[in-house]
Design an enzyme around this catalytic site. Structure first.
Site, PDB file in Angstrom:
ATOM      1  N   TYR A 101       0.857  -1.189   0.000  1.00  0.00           N
ATOM      2  CA  TYR A 101       0.000   0.000   0.000  1.00  0.00           C
ATOM      3  C   TYR A 101       0.885   1.229   0.000  1.00  0.00           C
ATOM      4  O   TYR A 101       1.897   1.275   0.708  1.00  0.00           O
ATOM      5  CB  TYR A 101      -0.874   0.012   1.267  1.00  0.00           C
ATOM      6  CG  TYR A 101      -1.622   1.313   1.469  1.00  0.00           C
ATOM      7  CD1 TYR A 101      -2.926   1.455   1.012  1.00  0.00           C
ATOM      8  CD2 TYR A 101      -1.005   2.407   2.085  1.00  0.00           C
ATOM      9  CE1 TYR A 101      -3.600   2.664   1.170  1.00  0.00           C
ATOM     10  CE2 TYR A 101      -1.671   3.609   2.244  1.00  0.00           C
ATOM     11  CZ  TYR A 101      -2.972   3.726   1.787  1.00  0.00           C
ATOM     12  OH  TYR A 101      -3.635   4.912   1.938  1.00  0.00           O
ATOM     13  N   GLU A 189      -3.603   7.450  -3.994  1.00  0.00           N
ATOM     14  CA  GLU A 189      -3.491   6.206  -3.231  1.00  0.00           C
ATOM     15  C   GLU A 189      -3.369   5.026  -4.195  1.00  0.00           C
ATOM     16  O   GLU A 189      -4.149   4.922  -5.132  1.00  0.00           O
ATOM     17  CB  GLU A 189      -4.735   6.030  -2.352  1.00  0.00           C
ATOM     18  CG  GLU A 189      -4.688   4.803  -1.458  1.00  0.00           C
ATOM     19  CD  GLU A 189      -5.978   4.650  -0.649  1.00  0.00           C
ATOM     20  OE1 GLU A 189      -5.936   4.747   0.583  1.00  0.00           O
ATOM     21  OE2 GLU A 189      -7.036   4.427  -1.269  1.00  0.00           O
TER      22      GLU A 189
END
Lengths: 382, 292
Positions: A101, A189
């Site tokens: 991530y 993101e």
């Protein structure tokens, strides 16, 4: 503006962030065509601006162009948490060795930028933050200093990425940060960021939120926005310069100023009602703006009563009253309207309404009293 | 005393020659604010209703001794105008303009704050009013009266609503500050609360927050250890749905963050009473004042 995944990847590609090769399709035929062009196994992904696509069945593998058409047929038109799928992204399926991530965002509390990285990819970062906060590596970046190599190292080593992913991640992070700043994004993101079988680090997903206030300096914003469908009522409101959000209830709301309108929704709810919308006519609204606002609100058939809550500052209550009277004569209003006016020129405004009584017009003295009346009327009308 | 602005304020307005700029600046002057200069590049030497206009803020400060700036220029020029006012030595800079890109404020806000000697209010705010002394911004001053309640709010119209309720309830105000609805405001609740705590004329503080961010939570934590004066609060947007931007750029619940419930809980844990609506918060202030 929240971008679709395919748009997010498109803009990241401009900053040389590695993303899988893919094409957008609006029909099963286009999906088959895309799969043929890509060759081999593909993944077909619903393009909606909501999380949890995978679980909802919005992401599927296909071995052949024919199968790509079939799964695209299943996914297109699907309703995922209220979002209807209009497009799919067809991407070459890769061999995934590991999932990570990474994100950059505006940190409101610290007044700087925040970079986050974790070796636990593919799950919501908020869940990781609760279940295993140590797994998230954080760096604060001074906007005046920018992104330095040590920031990247702090993220990559701190998150404990697999050794063979480090090089690719270190190379990608500055590019991702540059995209974040140069695009005027409030969020970039990538979840998951993947390590492929052949050792490459690739952005398998992209969530990009752009700052609408910066649209004037990015010609691309307009282009990206064109793919976003705006509900009819919101489009109408936008055309008239109104700040409108549709909600699910039956009490139409008009007010001036975001805070007062939010507060109006709250008091309507407290009075036992359900607001049908958020509508801020802004500062200095005149008769035309008010009348247009009423038109937008009453175009929703669910609306059973309207609550006009104005506290005049720059906004003059006499002009508001004029707008209400105009709307009553111009529109075919069917629902009652409770009007509370205070502040600049409130007495003139109230007098104008009192001088031209109308069955659908109910003046109210206070904000709370008005809310109670509007809710009662909506319940009677339902 | 009051905070931020008073009878010693000497105001320079960037964008005085614009329609909105001149309208509100002259209204501020009518209220008694010492409006000394305007700035519009290329219009130096002109005047607006007798107020001299300069090409740069530096020149305006040099010629008039201006110490406070109000920025009324369009969004794309506003961050620069705030920096110009700071560079020229203005100690209080009030930015009314909305829709300034967050990236710009992410640079300007920390830069000015780091100096430690200037206060930036806004952007996207209604300004500051010290009743009976000075008004810098767009708050309608007729509803206010001098007194001892300090008011700080993210929302503009809620300032008006609550000032009105306070005045009706017999309580005047020391200063009313709209800190604005942006994600990165120049001053936050803590900055203003600490000024009210230090101001001998303020004895009760009303704090008006809204959904989004964690400025209220941080203020609650800070107030617990640093405020001796009573604080009462109201949070708008209790029923707002997550993920929707409620008008203000900063008023959005992201995931589970920024809810009114979390803010209320934090405030109450710090001993700050939270009202259900703007009418009730004024009542709480009246009660807090009566029990002093």
């Amino acid at each position: 503006m929240d971008l679709f995944e395919y748009q997010g990847k498109e803009v990241l590609r401009r900053f040389e962030v590695p993303v899988p090769e893919g094409r957008v399709a609006k029909t099963p035929e286009e999906a088959a065509e895309a799969a043929r062009g890509l060759g081999g196994k593909v993944v077909v992904k619903a393009q909606v601006q909501v999380g949890g696509r995978g679980k909802a069945g919005g992401i599927k593998l296909a071995e052949s162009p024919e199968e790509a058409a079939t799964v695209a047929g299943d996914i297109l038109g699907m309703d995922i948490k209220g979002h209807v799928v209009k497009r799919v992204l067809v991407e070459r399926a890769g061999d995934i060795k590991d999932e990570y991530y990474v994100s950059f965002l505006l940190d409101r509390s610290e007044r700087n930028f925040l970079g986050m990285m974790s070796a636990e990819g593919g799950v919501e970062i908020e869940e990781v933050a609760v279940s295993n906060p140590d797994a998230i590596s954080l760096v604060h970046i001074d906007p005046l200093l920018g992104f330095s190599d040590f920031h990247a190292r702090k993220l990559v080593f701190g998150a404990n990425l697999a050794p063979e992913a480090r090089g690719g991640a270190l190379e990608m992070l500055p590019k991702l940060f540059r995209a974040f700043v140069e695009l005027d994004a409030s969020l970039v993101e990538v979840n998951p960021l993947v390590l492929t079988g052949d050792g490459k680090v690739v952005a398998l997903d992209a969530k990009v939120t752009l700052d609408d206030s910066a649209a004037y300096r990015h010609s691309i914003f307009e282009e990206l926005k064109a793919a976003h469908e705006i509900p009819e009522q919101e489009r109408l409101a936008k055309e008239k310069g109104l700040n409108f959000i549709k909600l699910d209830g039956d009490v139409g709301i008009i007010g001036n100023g975001a805070g007062l309108v939010m507060s109006t929704l709250d008091v309507v709810k407290d009075a036992g009602g359900d607001p049908a919308n958020f509508l801020d006519v802004g500062g200095g609204a005149d008769a035309d703006v008010l009348s247009a606002g009423l038109e937008v609100i009453t175009s929703n058939p669910e609306v059973k009563s309207v609550f006009v809550n104005i506290f005049g500052g720059i906004t003059r209550c006499d002009l508001v009253a004029q707008g209400i009277l105009d709307a009553l004569s111009r529109l075919d209003m069917k629902v009652p309207m409770v009007v509370r006016l205070d502040g600049t020129n409130a007495e003139e405004g109230r007098k104008m309404l009192a001088d031209q009584p109308h069955d659908l017009l109910i003046p109210a003295e206070t904000m709370l009293g008005a809310a109670a009346t509007a809710v009662e009327l909506a319940q009677k009308g339902a | 005393m009051s905070i931020l602005i008073d009878e010693n304020t000497k105001l320079v307005v960037s964008g005085l020659t614009g329609r909105e700029g001149s309208f509100h600046s002259l209204r501020n002057r009518d209220y008694g604010t010492n409006l000394v200069a305007g700035v519009t590049p290329g219009k130096g030497g002109q005047d607006v209703d007798g107020v001299p206009v300069f090409d740069t803020v530096a020149e305006a400060v040099k010629e008039t001794g201006a110490n406070t700036s109000m920025v009324f220029v369009p969004a794309r020029f506003a961050a620069d105008a705030a920096l110009e006012a700071y560079d020229a030595g203005c100690k209080t800079i009030v930015v009314i303009t909305e829709n300034i890109p967050a990236m710009d404020m992410a640079r300007v806000v920390p830069y000015i704050r780091a100096s430690g000697d200037a206060t930036l209010i806004g952007p996207n705010c209604p300004g500051v009013l010290s009743p009976g002394k000075a008004n810098v911004g767009i708050i309608p001053p007729e509803i206010a009266k001098p007194g001892s309640v300090g008011l700080v709010s993210r929302s503009g119209t809620l300032v008006y609503q609550i000032v009105y309720e306070l005045t009706e309830g017999g309580l005047g105000q020391s200063t009313c500050v709209g800190i604005g609805g942006d994600p990165i405001p120049g001053s936050d609740f803590i900055d203003i609360l600490s000024k009210f705590e230090a101001d001998p004329e303020t004895d009760v503080v009303v704090m008006v927050g809204e959904i989004g961010g964690d400025a209220e939570e941080r203020a609650a934590e800070w107030a617990k250890d640093n405020m001796t004066k009573p604080v009462v609060a109201y949070i708008a947007g209790r029923t707002a749905p997550p993920g929707k931007r409620m008008g203000h750029a900063g008023a959005i619940i992201s995931g589970s963050k920024g809810t009114a419930a979390a803010k209320t809980e934090a405030l109450e844990a710090a001993g700050i009473r939270v009202a259900m609506n703007p009418v009730e918060v004024a009542e709480l202030a009246v009660k807090a004042h009566a029990s002093l």
